[in-house]
Design a protein around this motif. Structure first.
Motif, PDB file in Angstrom:
ATOM      1  N   PRO A  22       0.824  -1.216   0.000  1.00  0.00           N
ATOM      2  CA  PRO A  22       0.000   0.000   0.000  1.00  0.00           C
ATOM      3  C   PRO A  22       0.861   1.271   0.000  1.00  0.00           C
ATOM      4  N   VAL A  23       0.276   2.360  -0.465  1.00  0.00           N
ATOM      5  CA  VAL A  23       0.990   3.628  -0.574  1.00  0.00           C
ATOM      6  C   VAL A  23       1.474   4.100   0.789  1.00  0.00           C
ATOM      7  N   GLY A  24       0.689   3.923   1.821  1.00  0.00           N
ATOM      8  CA  GLY A  24       1.083   4.357   3.164  1.00  0.00           C
ATOM      9  C   GLY A  24       2.360   3.671   3.643  1.00  0.00           C
ATOM     10  N   VAL A  25       2.480   2.389   3.347  1.00  0.00           N
ATOM     11  CA  VAL A  25       3.683   1.650   3.738  1.00  0.00           C
ATOM     12  C   VAL A  25       4.893   2.168   2.968  1.00  0.00           C
ATOM     13  N   SER A  26       4.720   2.451   1.699  1.00  0.00           N
ATOM     14  CA  SER A  26       5.813   2.982   0.889  1.00  0.00           C
ATOM     15  C   SER A  26       6.261   4.351   1.401  1.00  0.00           C
ATOM     16  N   VAL A  27       5.304   5.204   1.730  1.00  0.00           N
ATOM     17  CA  VAL A  27       5.629   6.541   2.230  1.00  0.00           C
ATOM     18  C   VAL A  27       6.313   6.445   3.589  1.00  0.00           C
ATOM     19  N   ALA A  28       5.830   5.560   4.453  1.00  0.00           N
ATOM     20  CA  ALA A  28       6.455   5.384   5.762  1.00  0.00           C
ATOM     21  C   ALA A  28       7.888   4.875   5.615  1.00  0.00           C
ATOM     22  N   GLY A  29       8.098   3.936   4.723  1.00  0.00           N
ATOM     23  CA  GLY A  29       9.445   3.431   4.481  1.00  0.00           C
ATOM     24  C   GLY A  29      10.360   4.507   3.931  1.00  0.00           C
ATOM     25  N   ALA A  30       9.861   5.296   3.008  1.00  0.00           N
ATOM     26  CA  ALA A  30      10.662   6.384   2.433  1.00  0.00           C
ATOM     27  C   ALA A  30      11.000   7.427   3.490  1.00  0.00           C
ATOM     28  N   ALA A  31      10.046   7.735   4.363  1.00  0.00           N
ATOM     29  CA  ALA A  31      10.301   8.701   5.434  1.00  0.00           C
ATOM     30  C   ALA A  31      11.349   8.168   6.405  1.00  0.00           C
ATOM     31  N   PHE A  32      11.257   6.891   6.751  1.00  0.00           N
ATOM     32  CA  PHE A  32      12.238   6.282   7.640  1.00  0.00           C
ATOM     33  C   PHE A  32      13.639   6.339   7.041  1.00  0.00           C
ATOM     34  N   ILE A  33      13.756   5.996   5.776  1.00  0.00           N
ATOM     35  CA  ILE A  33      15.060   6.034   5.109  1.00  0.00           C
ATOM     36  C   ILE A  33      15.580   7.464   5.035  1.00  0.00           C
ATOM     37  N   GLY A  34      14.696   8.430   4.760  1.00  0.00           N
ATOM     38  CA  GLY A  34      15.105   9.830   4.714  1.00  0.00           C
ATOM     39  C   GLY A  34      15.629  10.327   6.049  1.00  0.00           C
ATOM     40  N   VAL A  35      14.931   9.978   7.131  1.00  0.00           N
ATOM     41  CA  VAL A  35      15.387  10.385   8.466  1.00  0.00           C
ATOM     42  C   VAL A  35      16.714   9.721   8.794  1.00  0.00           C
ATOM     43  N   TRP A  36      16.845   8.457   8.430  1.00  0.00           N
ATOM     44  CA  TRP A  36      18.079   7.728   8.678  1.00  0.00           C
ATOM     45  C   TRP A  36      19.252   8.391   7.949  1.00  0.00           C
ATOM     46  N   LEU A  37      19.054   8.796   6.710  1.00  0.00           N
ATOM     47  CA  LEU A  37      20.108   9.453   5.944  1.00  0.00           C
ATOM     48  C   LEU A  37      20.464  10.823   6.522  1.00  0.00           C
ATOM     49  N   VAL A  38      19.476  11.565   6.988  1.00  0.00           N
ATOM     50  CA  VAL A  38      19.747  12.872   7.594  1.00  0.00           C
ATOM     51  C   VAL A  38      20.548  12.702   8.884  1.00  0.00           C
ATOM     52  N   VAL A  39      20.159  11.735   9.712  1.00  0.00           N
ATOM     53  CA  VAL A  39      20.903  11.481  10.951  1.00  0.00           C
ATOM     54  C   VAL A  39      22.332  11.066  10.630  1.00  0.00           C
ATOM     55  N   PHE A  40      22.505  10.215   9.645  1.00  0.00           N
ATOM     56  CA  PHE A  40      23.842   9.782   9.249  1.00  0.00           C
ATOM     57  C   PHE A  40      24.682  10.965   8.771  1.00  0.00           C
ATOM     58  N   ALA A  41      24.092  11.834   7.961  1.00  0.00           N
ATOM     59  CA  ALA A  41      24.824  12.992   7.442  1.00  0.00           C
ATOM     60  C   ALA A  41      25.231  13.937   8.571  1.00  0.00           C
TER      61      ALA A  41
END
Length: 54
Positions: A22-41
């Motif tokens: 579902p779209v909600g799962v995709s958006v949640a996954g993308a948000a998680f990856i985005g936050v993870w990348l920002v924290v890493f940076a």
């Protein structure tokens, strides 16, 4: 060349998975990856500024 083939295969698997969830799962996954990348940076930038010289 082998790295490129492996990267394309992983991209195909990821896009195939996104097409079936579902779209909600995709958006949640993308948000998680985005936050993870920002924290890493931020951690990388902070770690590089705090170098010690002898």
């Amino acid at each position: 060349m082998l790295f490129l083939v492996a990267a394309l295969m992983l991209l195909g698997v990821a896009l195939g998975t996104v097409a079936h969830v579902p779209v909600g799962v995709s958006v949640a996954g993308a948000a998680f990856i985005g936050v993870w990348l920002v924290v890493f940076a931020v951690r990388e930038r902070h770690g590089r500024r705090r170098t010690t010289t002898h």
